[in-house]
Each structure stands twice: as C-alpha cells, then as structure tokens.
Design a protein around this motif. Structure first.
Motif, PDB file in Angstrom:
ATOM      1  N   PHE A  21       0.848  -1.193   0.000  1.00 54.64           N
ATOM      2  CA  PHE A  21       0.000   0.000   0.000  1.00 54.64           C
ATOM      3  C   PHE A  21       0.883   1.242   0.000  1.00 54.64           C
ATOM      4  O   PHE A  21       1.759   1.375   0.845  1.00 54.64           O
ATOM      5  CB  PHE A  21      -0.910  -0.013   1.226  1.00 54.64           C
ATOM      6  N   ASP A  22       0.652   2.138  -0.931  1.00 57.06           N
ATOM      7  CA  ASP A  22       1.417   3.380  -1.000  1.00 57.06           C
ATOM      8  C   ASP A  22       0.536   4.518  -0.498  1.00 57.06           C
ATOM      9  O   ASP A  22      -0.381   4.965  -1.187  1.00 57.06           O
ATOM     10  CB  ASP A  22       1.882   3.663  -2.423  1.00 57.06           C
ATOM     11  N   PHE A  23       0.785   4.938   0.726  1.00 58.77           N
ATOM     12  CA  PHE A  23      -0.028   5.974   1.366  1.00 58.77           C
ATOM     13  C   PHE A  23      -0.008   7.272   0.563  1.00 58.77           C
ATOM     14  O   PHE A  23      -1.031   7.941   0.435  1.00 58.77           O
ATOM     15  CB  PHE A  23       0.466   6.219   2.796  1.00 58.77           C
ATOM     16  N   ARG A  24       1.124   7.633   0.000  1.00 63.20           N
ATOM     17  CA  ARG A  24       1.217   8.880  -0.778  1.00 63.20           C
ATOM     18  C   ARG A  24       0.284   8.852  -1.977  1.00 63.20           C
ATOM     19  O   ARG A  24      -0.388   9.843  -2.265  1.00 63.20           O
ATOM     20  CB  ARG A  24       2.656   9.113  -1.231  1.00 63.20           C
ATOM     21  N   LEU A  25       0.238   7.739  -2.673  1.00 60.29           N
ATOM     22  CA  LEU A  25      -0.659   7.634  -3.826  1.00 60.29           C
ATOM     23  C   LEU A  25      -2.118   7.695  -3.398  1.00 60.29           C
ATOM     24  O   LEU A  25      -2.952   8.284  -4.075  1.00 60.29           O
ATOM     25  CB  LEU A  25      -0.393   6.348  -4.600  1.00 60.29           C
ATOM     26  N   ALA A  26      -2.438   7.117  -2.255  1.00 58.70           N
ATOM     27  CA  ALA A  26      -3.808   7.155  -1.739  1.00 58.70           C
ATOM     28  C   ALA A  26      -4.215   8.586  -1.398  1.00 58.70           C
ATOM     29  O   ALA A  26      -5.328   9.009  -1.705  1.00 58.70           O
ATOM     30  CB  ALA A  26      -3.934   6.268  -0.506  1.00 58.70           C
ATOM     31  N   VAL A  27      -3.310   9.340  -0.795  1.00 57.86           N
ATOM     32  CA  VAL A  27      -3.602  10.733  -0.452  1.00 57.86           C
ATOM     33  C   VAL A  27      -3.808  11.554  -1.721  1.00 57.86           C
ATOM     34  O   VAL A  27      -4.741  12.356  -1.806  1.00 57.86           O
ATOM     35  CB  VAL A  27      -2.473  11.331   0.419  1.00 57.86           C
ATOM     36  N   LEU A  28      -2.967  11.365  -2.710  1.00 55.16           N
ATOM     37  CA  LEU A  28      -3.121  12.097  -3.969  1.00 55.16           C
ATOM     38  C   LEU A  28      -4.428  11.736  -4.667  1.00 55.16           C
ATOM     39  O   LEU A  28      -5.109  12.603  -5.213  1.00 55.16           O
ATOM     40  CB  LEU A  28      -1.925  11.821  -4.882  1.00 55.16           C
ATOM     41  N   ALA A  29      -4.791  10.467  -4.649  1.00 50.51           N
ATOM     42  CA  ALA A  29      -6.049  10.043  -5.264  1.00 50.51           C
ATOM     43  C   ALA A  29      -7.224  10.658  -4.528  1.00 50.51           C
ATOM     44  O   ALA A  29      -8.188  11.117  -5.147  1.00 50.51           O
ATOM     45  CB  ALA A  29      -6.150   8.522  -5.261  1.00 50.51           C
ATOM     46  N   CYS A  30      -7.168  10.697  -3.207  1.00 51.01           N
ATOM     47  CA  CYS A  30      -8.242  11.291  -2.412  1.00 51.01           C
ATOM     48  C   CYS A  30      -8.379  12.778  -2.719  1.00 51.01           C
ATOM     49  O   CYS A  30      -9.493  13.289  -2.873  1.00 51.01           O
ATOM     50  CB  CYS A  30      -7.968  11.067  -0.927  1.00 51.01           C
ATOM     51  N   ALA A  31      -7.272  13.479  -2.817  1.00 51.13           N
ATOM     52  CA  ALA A  31      -7.299  14.907  -3.131  1.00 51.13           C
ATOM     53  C   ALA A  31      -7.894  15.144  -4.516  1.00 51.13           C
ATOM     54  O   ALA A  31      -8.690  16.070  -4.712  1.00 51.13           O
ATOM     55  CB  ALA A  31      -5.893  15.497  -3.040  1.00 51.13           C
ATOM     56  N   ASP A  32      -7.553  14.290  -5.467  1.00 54.15           N
ATOM     57  CA  ASP A  32      -8.078  14.424  -6.824  1.00 54.15           C
ATOM     58  C   ASP A  32      -9.591  14.200  -6.850  1.00 54.15           C
ATOM     59  O   ASP A  32     -10.334  14.964  -7.468  1.00 54.15           O
ATOM     60  CB  ASP A  32      -7.375  13.425  -7.746  1.00 54.15           C
ATOM     61  N   ILE A  33     -10.049  13.167  -6.167  1.00 52.97           N
ATOM     62  CA  ILE A  33     -11.484  12.883  -6.100  1.00 52.97           C
ATOM     63  C   ILE A  33     -12.220  14.024  -5.405  1.00 52.97           C
ATOM     64  O   ILE A  33     -13.280  14.467  -5.869  1.00 52.97           O
ATOM     65  CB  ILE A  33     -11.728  11.546  -5.371  1.00 52.97           C
ATOM     66  N   THR A  34     -11.676  14.520  -4.305  1.00 57.67           N
ATOM     67  CA  THR A  34     -12.311  15.614  -3.566  1.00 57.67           C
ATOM     68  C   THR A  34     -12.414  16.859  -4.427  1.00 57.67           C
ATOM     69  O   THR A  34     -13.460  17.521  -4.452  1.00 57.67           O
ATOM     70  CB  THR A  34     -11.526  15.917  -2.279  1.00 57.67           C
ATOM     71  N   GLN A  35     -11.372  17.204  -5.182  1.00 59.65           N
ATOM     72  CA  GLN A  35     -11.419  18.392  -6.038  1.00 59.65           C
ATOM     73  C   GLN A  35     -12.463  18.220  -7.136  1.00 59.65           C
ATOM     74  O   GLN A  35     -13.155  19.171  -7.495  1.00 59.65           O
ATOM     75  CB  GLN A  35     -10.052  18.696  -6.635  1.00 59.65           C
ATOM     76  N   LYS A  36     -12.608  17.013  -7.663  1.00 58.15           N
ATOM     77  CA  LYS A  36     -13.634  16.771  -8.687  1.00 58.15           C
ATOM     78  C   LYS A  36     -15.034  17.006  -8.123  1.00 58.15           C
ATOM     79  O   LYS A  36     -15.894  17.579  -8.795  1.00 58.15           O
ATOM     80  CB  LYS A  36     -13.500  15.358  -9.246  1.00 58.15           C
ATOM     81  N   VAL A  37     -15.270  16.571  -6.884  1.00 62.33           N
ATOM     82  CA  VAL A  37     -16.568  16.801  -6.245  1.00 62.33           C
ATOM     83  C   VAL A  37     -16.778  18.298  -6.011  1.00 62.33           C
ATOM     84  O   VAL A  37     -17.877  18.823  -6.231  1.00 62.33           O
ATOM     85  CB  VAL A  37     -16.679  16.007  -4.927  1.00 62.33           C
ATOM     86  N   ILE A  38     -15.745  19.000  -5.597  1.00 61.79           N
ATOM     87  CA  ILE A  38     -15.831  20.447  -5.403  1.00 61.79           C
ATOM     88  C   ILE A  38     -16.162  21.129  -6.731  1.00 61.79           C
ATOM     89  O   ILE A  38     -16.967  22.066  -6.768  1.00 61.79           O
ATOM     90  CB  ILE A  38     -14.514  20.996  -4.805  1.00 61.79           C
ATOM     91  N   ASP A  39     -15.566  20.679  -7.816  1.00 62.87           N
ATOM     92  CA  ASP A  39     -15.851  21.244  -9.142  1.00 62.87           C
ATOM     93  C   ASP A  39     -17.301  20.992  -9.560  1.00 62.87           C
ATOM     94  O   ASP A  39     -17.948  21.861 -10.143  1.00 62.87           O
ATOM     95  CB  ASP A  39     -14.889  20.678 -10.184  1.00 62.87           C
ATOM     96  N   GLU A  40     -17.827  19.807  -9.245  1.00 60.03           N
ATOM     97  CA  GLU A  40     -19.235  19.518  -9.538  1.00 60.03           C
ATOM     98  C   GLU A  40     -20.148  20.439  -8.733  1.00 60.03           C
ATOM     99  O   GLU A  40     -21.168  20.912  -9.232  1.00 60.03           O
ATOM    100  CB  GLU A  40     -19.548  18.056  -9.217  1.00 60.03           C
ATOM    101  N   PHE A  41     -19.781  20.687  -7.486  1.00 66.19           N
ATOM    102  CA  PHE A  41     -20.532  21.605  -6.636  1.00 66.19           C
ATOM    103  C   PHE A  41     -20.544  23.006  -7.256  1.00 66.19           C
ATOM    104  O   PHE A  41     -21.570  23.691  -7.252  1.00 66.19           O
ATOM    105  CB  PHE A  41     -19.900  21.642  -5.240  1.00 66.19           C
ATOM    106  N   ALA A  42     -19.416  23.422  -7.814  1.00 64.76           N
ATOM    107  CA  ALA A  42     -19.319  24.744  -8.441  1.00 64.76           C
ATOM    108  C   ALA A  42     -20.264  24.864  -9.628  1.00 64.76           C
ATOM    109  O   ALA A  42     -20.891  25.904  -9.825  1.00 64.76           O
ATOM    110  CB  ALA A  42     -17.883  25.017  -8.874  1.00 64.76           C
TER     111      ALA A  42
END
Length: 56
Positions: A3-24
C-alpha cells in the motif's frame, strides 16, 4: 503489492477536487481544495486550515 499511502492521499485529493468542481457547476461558487496566497518578499509563512460552513 504494498500500500502506497502517498498515492492514496493524492487520489483522495483528486477525487475531492472533482466533487468540489461539480458543486461549483451546481451552485456557481468555486472553491479549491488548496489555495495559496503569498507575498514574494515575505520572511515568514503561516499555514492555516479553514472550514467554510454555515449552519442555518
């Protein structure tokens, strides 16, 4: 496979930003997961974590 924690954090940030963009798109209000404001002549940097929410 490990498990690569750094990749998981980056993936989470990417998913979260996409949801924020949908909200916009739905609300017309644009936010960024990370916002950076700086003065190039600053000798000190302060990092804060803010939450923008209002209970009605």
């Amino acid at each position: 496979m490990t498990f690569d924690f750094r990749l998981a954090v980056l993936a989470c940030a990417d998913i979260t930003q996409k949801v924020i963009d949908e909200f916009a798109v739905m609300t017309g209000r644009q936010y960024q997961l990370f916002e950076y404001y700086a003065d190039s002549a600053a000798e000190l940097q302060i990092f804060t974590l803010l939450q923008r929410s209002r209970i009605r």
